[in-house]
Design an enzyme around this catalytic site. Structure first.
Site, mmCIF file in Angstrom:
data_model
loop_
_atom_site.group_PDB
_atom_site.id
_atom_site.type_symbol
_atom_site.label_atom_id
_atom_site.label_comp_id
_atom_site.label_asym_id
_atom_site.label_seq_id
_atom_site.Cartn_x
_atom_site.Cartn_y
_atom_site.Cartn_z
ATOM 1 N N HIS A 245 0.824 -1.210 0.000
ATOM 2 C CA HIS A 245 0.000 0.000 0.000
ATOM 3 C C HIS A 245 0.856 1.257 0.000
ATOM 4 O O HIS A 245 0.563 2.230 -0.686
ATOM 5 C CB HIS A 245 -0.906 0.010 1.231
ATOM 6 N N ARG B 140 -6.228 -8.930 -12.171
ATOM 7 C CA ARG B 140 -5.838 -10.016 -11.273
ATOM 8 C C ARG B 140 -6.815 -10.039 -10.102
ATOM 9 O O ARG B 140 -7.207 -8.984 -9.603
ATOM 10 C CB ARG B 140 -4.408 -9.805 -10.777
ATOM 11 N N ARG C 254 -9.224 -12.270 -14.775
ATOM 12 C CA ARG C 254 -8.559 -13.572 -14.741
ATOM 13 C C ARG C 254 -9.053 -14.348 -13.525
ATOM 14 O O ARG C 254 -9.145 -13.803 -12.425
ATOM 15 C CB ARG C 254 -7.047 -13.369 -14.633
ATOM 16 N N GLU D 280 0.725 -18.829 -21.432
ATOM 17 C CA GLU D 280 1.847 -18.559 -20.531
ATOM 18 C C GLU D 280 2.612 -19.828 -20.176
ATOM 19 O O GLU D 280 3.393 -19.835 -19.236
ATOM 20 C CB GLU D 280 1.390 -17.798 -19.287
ATOM 21 N N ASN E 208 5.422 -13.219 -18.559
ATOM 22 C CA ASN E 208 6.209 -13.455 -17.331
ATOM 23 C C ASN E 208 6.352 -14.954 -17.077
ATOM 24 O O ASN E 208 7.458 -15.477 -16.918
ATOM 25 C CB ASN E 208 5.538 -12.817 -16.115
ATOM 26 N N ASP E 209 5.206 -15.641 -17.037
ATOM 27 C CA ASP E 209 5.284 -17.080 -16.800
ATOM 28 C C ASP E 209 5.812 -17.819 -18.025
ATOM 29 O O ASP E 209 6.521 -18.814 -17.894
ATOM 30 C CB ASP E 209 3.914 -17.636 -16.386
ATOM 31 N N ARG F 105 11.038 -17.332 -11.686
ATOM 32 C CA ARG F 105 10.968 -15.870 -11.714
ATOM 33 C C ARG F 105 11.149 -15.244 -10.331
ATOM 34 O O ARG F 105 11.362 -14.047 -10.200
ATOM 35 C CB ARG F 105 9.638 -15.408 -12.337
ATOM 36 N N CYS G 294 -0.381 -9.452 -22.108
ATOM 37 C CA CYS G 294 -0.620 -8.803 -20.810
ATOM 38 C C CYS G 294 0.552 -9.002 -19.862
ATOM 39 O O CYS G 294 0.529 -8.522 -18.742
ATOM 40 C CB CYS G 294 -1.911 -9.310 -20.181
#
Ligand code: PEP
Ligand code: MG
Length: 600
Positions: free
Chosen positions: A196, A303, A339, A438, A461-462, A472, A509
């Protein structure tokens, strides 16, 4: 004079600041051992509640301040803190300790906090770790109040030169508490990009570097510092040359920022007339305002992990519906691609009570969990079908490796629809279902997956992690984790080809789309729909408007023939240099640390 030294952390808010360090050691106060006489017990309980009331009022003031300085959505961060402060179970527990053990209010609060912290700390989830951080912040405030010590940090730098503030942990309260004119940067030992405090620092435009354990022992108040929040570097006792380099870089960054502002609201069209749709990646509700403000044409990846990770129970259908509906209405008529829960790997909501797996990233995770646990998946599907009444909600499936997974999802979707009809609830008749490409398996059978999907979206990314067999999350392998590997470039080419043949919408994405070089490569490969992190959206819009897609296509063609990632990068840099000054790009762009993009 001390020797100059540069430390490398995680850049979480871009910008370069120079100034003297202020080191804040803000630890939990020492609580004296004190028991109260039996006839003073009730007075002690009242003292505890008075402290809670007073701290609540302080937090409400901070919330107001955040609302004025940052925005209403971000100010909600303080609602969570106020809720936690007033948690009935927690306060009842502390009261019991006062009544049963005759502990002082401060001792009882400390004991109760210790108990809760032990419970949360074992979860291994960074979301819960963050709640532990919030709890520490509350504990410091409550204990200081009960011990008659100043509650609000009286150490805010005032007057003199603006400073770089060093802390063990940056809390949302501290982030908004400092006067912006007096702070040129925050450096903390703990924290991640999705915390945050990081979100607030970005919204306030204050450079921030996190994840530098032990830094408080290395720096003294008064030490000169350069903080670079894009690169994640902190230079202690810089040389005169380093300071003037930083000043030049900051000047370039400001020029770039002004340019980025000037293209806000302009379409993302290249010099040679190619239109690129720019959508946003939404990780947390607090990012909604920022994303909408930057003109995202919908959400390309929403997400949903924050809804489950770090909680002891699963979110209800209604809770999910509220959130989906809120985002759908905000972006309607543009699409919002949600997702399904991408939990697992090393992040399981406490509700699952899962034993650790030997190979979590190759384990029971993501869509596998949803398909095996219809009681988890069905409420989400029902919420999505209901939210689709309010906007163009679509569903995207993570970690697909097989056509049967999409087919099974469609069966469950039909079940969800039938149950909604039985319950007499209003819902859409259908929901577009897309597949995240992915895994190497999904890339290889993209043509087959296209037959059962409404769209494809590449999760670079994946895809990089699984193709290169590089974890990763392993800092030791960070150098080896590169999405510019020719294997990935070729897969991106092949997947787009499969989608085009099937006449299916295709997007990217993964974080590659949020990097200038990456976006250039993707446009060159023919991708016309990119989903971008909120912080990178203005930069990518600006970039698209400055390049020729035909040059990008030439670069991509050469990149497909390259032998190494270094060669791919060199080719892209050579071609992009025709349009932009790479040096100025580096200063304003927050390189995405793919290791830290996941909540968890
Ligand atoms: C990806 O893997 O590229 C992706 C977008 O998903 P996440 O980063 O959430 O795993
Ligand atoms: Mg992924």
């Amino acid at each position: 004079m001390n020797e100059s030294r540069t430390l490398q952390g995680i850049g979480v808010s871009p910008g370069i600041g120079t100034g003297p360090a202020i080191v804040i050691r803000r630890d939990l106060p020492d609580v004296p051992d004190r028991v109260v006489p039996a006839d003073a017990v009730e007075a002690e309980v009242i003292r505890l509640h008075d402290a809670v009331d007073s701290v609540r009022r302080g937090l409400e003031q901070l919330r107001q301040r955040a609302r004025e300085r940052v925005g209403p959505e971000e100010a909600k961060i303080f609602d969570a803190q106020i809720l936690m402060l007033q948690d009935v179970e927690f306060l009842k527990g502390a009261e019991r300790l006062i009544r049963d053990n005759q502990l002082s209010a401060e001792r009882a609060y400390e004991f109760k906090a210790l108990e809760v912290r032990a419970l949360w700390a074992n979860s291994g989830s960074s979301r819960l770790r963050e709640r532990v951080a919030d709890l520490s912040g509350l504990q410091i405030r409550i204990l200081n109040h009960l011990l008659g010590q100043p509650v609000d940090e009286a150490f805010a730098p005032t007057g003199g030169r603006p400073s770089v503030v060093f802390l063990r942990e940056l809390t949302p309260g501290l982030t908004v508490q400092f006067e912006q004119d007096h702070v040129v940067g925050f450096v903390s030992e703990e924290g991640t990009r999705t915390s945050h405090a990081a979100i607030l620092a970005r919204s306030l435009g204050i450079p921030c570097v996190m994840g530098l354990p032990g830094v408080l022992h290395e720096v003294r108040s008064g030490t000169e510092v350069i903080i670079d929040g894009a690169r994640g570097s902190v230079t202690l006792s810089p040389t005169a040359e380093q300071v003037s380099e930083a000043e030049v870089a900051e000047g370039k960054r400001h020029t770039l920022l002004r340019e980025l502002e000037s293209v806000l609201g302009q379409p993302a069209v290249s010099l040679d007339g190619v239109n690129v749709t720019l959508r946003g990646n939404l990780d947390l509700p607090e990012e909604l305002d920022q994303l909408a403000g930057q003109g995202a044409e919908g959400v390309g990846l929403m997400r949903t992990e924050f809804l489950v990770v770090g909680r002891a129970d699963l979110p209800s259908e209604e809770e999910q519906l509220d959130y989906f509906r809120r985002v759908a209405r905000r972006f309607a008529p543009a699409p919002v691609i949600v997702r399904s829960f991408d939990v697992g790997g090393d992040k399981f909501p406490a509700a699952f009570r899962i034993l650790p797996e030997p190979n979590p990233f190759l384990g029971w995770r993501a869509l596998r969990v949803c398909l095996d646990r219809p009681e988890v998946f069905l409420p989400q599907l029902r919420a999505l079908l209901r939210a689709r009444i309010d906007g163009d909600i679509q569903l995207m499936l993570p970690l697909v490796v097989d056509v049967s997974e999409v087919v099974r999802t469609r069966e469950l979707l039909a079940e969800a629809r039938a149950s909604l009809a039985r319950d007499g609830l209003r819902a859409a008749d259908d929901l577009p279902v897309g597949v995240m490409v992915e895994t190497p398996a999904a890339a290889a059978i993209a043509d087959r997956l296209a037959e059962v999907s409404d769209f494809l979206s590449v999760g670079t990314n994946d895809l990089t992690q699984y193709t290169l067999a590089v974890d990763r999350g392993n800092a030791r392998l960070a150098e080896r984790f590169t999405t510019y590997h020719p294997a990935i470039v070729r897969m991106l080419h092949a997947v787009r080809d499969a989608a085009v043949r099937a006449r299916l919408p295709i997007s990217v994405c993964g974080e590659l789309a949020s990097e200038p070089l990456g976006a250039f490569l993707l446009i060159g490969l023919g991708y016309r729909n990119l989903s971008i992190s909120p912080v990178s959206l203005p930069l990518i819009r600006w970039l698209v408007r400055r390049i020729n897609a035909s040059t990008a296509a030439r670069a991509a063609e050469a990149a497909r023939e390259a032998a190494t990632a270094a060669e791919v990068t060199r080719i892209l840099e050579e071609h992009i240099a025709e349009y932009v000054d790479l040096g100025s790009l580096e200063t304003g762009w927050l390189p995405q640390d793919r290791r830290n993009t996941k909540l968890g």
